[in-house]
Design a protein around this motif. Structure first.
Motif, PDB file in Angstrom:
ATOM      1  N   GLY A   1       0.946  -1.210  -0.036  1.00 19.83           N
ATOM      2  CA  GLY A   1      -0.079   0.065  -0.017  1.00 19.83           C
ATOM      3  C   GLY A   1       0.975   1.305   0.003  1.00 19.83           C
ATOM      4  N   ALA A   2       2.042   1.198   0.834  1.00 16.34           N
ATOM      5  CA  ALA A   2       3.090   2.400   0.686  1.00 16.34           C
ATOM      6  C   ALA A   2       3.218   2.584  -0.715  1.00 16.34           C
ATOM      7  N   ALA A   3       3.667   1.463  -1.375  1.00 13.82           N
ATOM      8  CA  ALA A   3       4.598   1.504  -2.489  1.00 13.82           C
ATOM      9  C   ALA A   3       3.521   2.287  -3.484  1.00 13.82           C
ATOM     10  N   VAL A   4       1.955   2.069  -3.529  1.00 16.73           N
ATOM     11  CA  VAL A   4       0.984   2.365  -4.258  1.00 16.73           C
ATOM     12  C   VAL A   4       0.945   3.967  -3.991  1.00 16.73           C
ATOM     13  N   THR A   5       1.000   4.373  -2.936  1.00 17.87           N
ATOM     14  CA  THR A   5       1.093   5.744  -2.406  1.00 17.87           C
ATOM     15  C   THR A   5       2.074   6.516  -3.007  1.00 17.87           C
ATOM     16  N   ALA A   6       3.586   5.832  -2.991  1.00 21.68           N
ATOM     17  CA  ALA A   6       4.589   6.331  -3.492  1.00 21.68           C
ATOM     18  C   ALA A   6       4.361   6.691  -5.226  1.00 21.68           C
ATOM     19  N   CYS A   7       4.009   5.689  -5.776  1.00 22.54           N
ATOM     20  CA  CYS A   7       3.737   5.721  -7.263  1.00 22.54           C
ATOM     21  C   CYS A   7       2.736   6.638  -7.678  1.00 22.54           C
ATOM     22  N   GLY A   8       1.688   6.790  -6.838  1.00 23.25           N
ATOM     23  CA  GLY A   8       0.572   7.891  -7.275  1.00 23.25           C
ATOM     24  C   GLY A   8       1.388   9.191  -7.136  1.00 23.25           C
ATOM     25  N   LEU A   9       2.017   9.297  -5.943  1.00 22.35           N
ATOM     26  CA  LEU A   9       2.647  10.774  -6.014  1.00 22.35           C
ATOM     27  C   LEU A   9       3.710  11.095  -6.970  1.00 22.35           C
ATOM     28  N   LEU A  10       4.507  10.032  -7.580  1.00 28.57           N
ATOM     29  CA  LEU A  10       5.445   9.925  -8.350  1.00 28.57           C
ATOM     30  C   LEU A  10       4.711  10.598  -9.657  1.00 28.57           C
ATOM     31  N   VAL A  11       3.487   9.911 -10.245  1.00 31.71           N
ATOM     32  CA  VAL A  11       2.865  10.363 -11.202  1.00 31.71           C
ATOM     33  C   VAL A  11       2.364  11.883 -11.183  1.00 31.71           C
ATOM     34  N   MET A  12       1.855  11.928 -10.243  1.00 28.72           N
ATOM     35  CA  MET A  12       1.472  13.463  -9.836  1.00 28.72           C
ATOM     36  C   MET A  12       2.465  14.609 -10.011  1.00 28.72           C
ATOM     37  N   ALA A  13       3.535  14.104  -9.430  1.00 29.17           N
ATOM     38  CA  ALA A  13       4.800  15.004  -9.505  1.00 29.17           C
ATOM     39  C   ALA A  13       5.245  15.397 -11.138  1.00 29.17           C
ATOM     40  N   LEU A  14       4.831  14.300 -12.101  1.00 25.18           N
ATOM     41  CA  LEU A  14       5.610  14.554 -13.450  1.00 25.18           C
ATOM     42  C   LEU A  14       4.428  15.073 -14.121  1.00 25.18           C
ATOM     43  N   LEU A  15       3.239  14.977 -13.870  1.00 26.71           N
ATOM     44  CA  LEU A  15       2.167  15.546 -14.463  1.00 26.71           C
ATOM     45  C   LEU A  15       2.092  17.108 -14.759  1.00 26.71           C
ATOM     46  N   PRO A  16       1.893  17.795 -15.628  1.00 28.17           N
ATOM     47  CA  PRO A  16       1.824  19.250 -15.616  1.00 28.17           C
ATOM     48  C   PRO A  16       0.967  19.918 -14.774  1.00 28.17           C
ATOM     49  N   ASP A  17       1.168  20.960 -14.120  1.00 27.13           N
ATOM     50  CA  ASP A  17       0.463  21.772 -13.204  1.00 27.13           C
ATOM     51  C   ASP A  17      -0.798  22.276 -13.775  1.00 27.13           C
TER      52      ASP A  17
END
Length: 311
Positions: free
Chosen positions: A295-311
């Motif tokens: 579950g922690a890894a899923v959270t990290a992956c979701g935030l990584l995608v969020m960071a890479l997406l345009p604002d």
């Protein structure tokens, strides 16, 4: 004639950082999540020695002293009443409400339940940012936040599907939701009320604003605090939390909120449960189960995608 600070500030409400500044803002929020998580583990060591409101007031008094020394001593900023000083009282009120409702809610419900309510914060903040700043959350960012939130909920409930399905909204959850709404409003207001203040000076006056409201809440319990009974470990942890955690997170949150959308800024709060797991393991309290780590890894992956997406 150059525009005044007051006139220039609104132009920043709907602009985001690019390149290096954006990367630094994301790194700032990673450090923010780590510091907040550490404060839970360390704060738990001293929480039973002093009741919540006086303890938080003591924490912010330490922060005020530290910020004063740094801002007006080392950085040699002029000490004067800031422009529109009431904004620090309003911002301080929002933070004080968040912290007080957290402790009050724990009298009626469990940390797990409050943690689940906490996951609503980025979404609520996105709504406030839309109405206050005109910020629109992209579909991809929203989807990544939902994925990160789902991972955070899995961690909070220790990977127990029955516990997740049995989530019950009671008095404690409703009380803490008021705090969540307050903190969600705080982040876009940081940007809206920005007057190009020096970050160190801003942090000092914000700490003063929070301490004002905490002093009112702590007044009934202050006389019951026996200062002489508190050992050196208590003071060492209090100074660390007051200086490194509180003062540091003020600066990091202000820096990031000027450069990223509110939803992205608060999305890093989803890392808190995972970071607490790491801190607890580092303190020798053991690791959690593999299911929770997934579950922690899923959270990290979701935030990584969020960071890479345009604002």
């Amino acid at each position: 004639m150059p525009p005044s600070q007051t006139e220039a500030a609104p132009a920043r409400h709907n602009t985001y950082a690019g390149g290096r500044e954006k990367i630094m803002a994301h790194l700032a929020m990673l450090l923010f999540a780590a510091l907040i998580s550490g404060s839970f583990s360390l704060g738990g060591m001293i929480a039973k020695q002093v009741s919540p409101a006086p303890l938080m007031l003591m924490r912010y008094i330490v922060t005020i002293i530290a910020m004063a020394v740094i801002a007006f001593g080392f950085a040699r900023q002029p000490f004067r009443v800031p422009e529109k000083p009431l904004r620090f009282l309003w911002l301080g009120l929002l933070l004080a409400i968040y912290m007080l409702t957290m402790f009050i809610a724990l009298e009626f419900t469990s940390p797990v339940q409050t943690g689940a309510v906490f996951t609503l914060m980025p979404l609520v903040s996105a709504v406030f940012a839309f109405f206050i700043l005109g910020q629109k959350t992209r579909t991809g960012v929203l989807a990544s936040l939902l994925i990160a939130g789902a991972g955070a909920i899995w961690v909070i409930f220790h990977g127990d599907l029955d516990a997740i399905l049995g989530f019950d909204v009671g008095r404690g959850e409703l009380i803490f939701f008021i705090g969540v709404v307050s903190h969600a409003l705080y982040v876009p207001l940081l940007r809206f009320l920005d007057r190009r203040d020096n970050p160190l000076v801003f942090g000092f006056w914000l700490a003063v604003g929070v301490a004002f409201w905490l002093a009112l809440a702590a007044a009934p319990d202050l006389l019951s605090v026996d200062i002489t009974a508190l050992d050196w470990k208590f003071w060492a942890i209090l100074v660390y939390i007051g200086v490194v955690t509180t003062a540091g997170t003020f600066q990091l949150l202000q820096y990031a909120s000027m450069r990223l959308p509110a939803s992205k800024v608060l999305g890093y709060g989803y890392l808190t449960p995972t970071s607490i797991i790491i801190f607890e393991a580092a303190l020798g309290n053991g690791w959690t189960s593999l299911s929770v780590m997934i579950g922690a890894a899923v959270t990290a992956c979701g935030l990584l995608v969020m960071a890479l997406l345009p604002d």
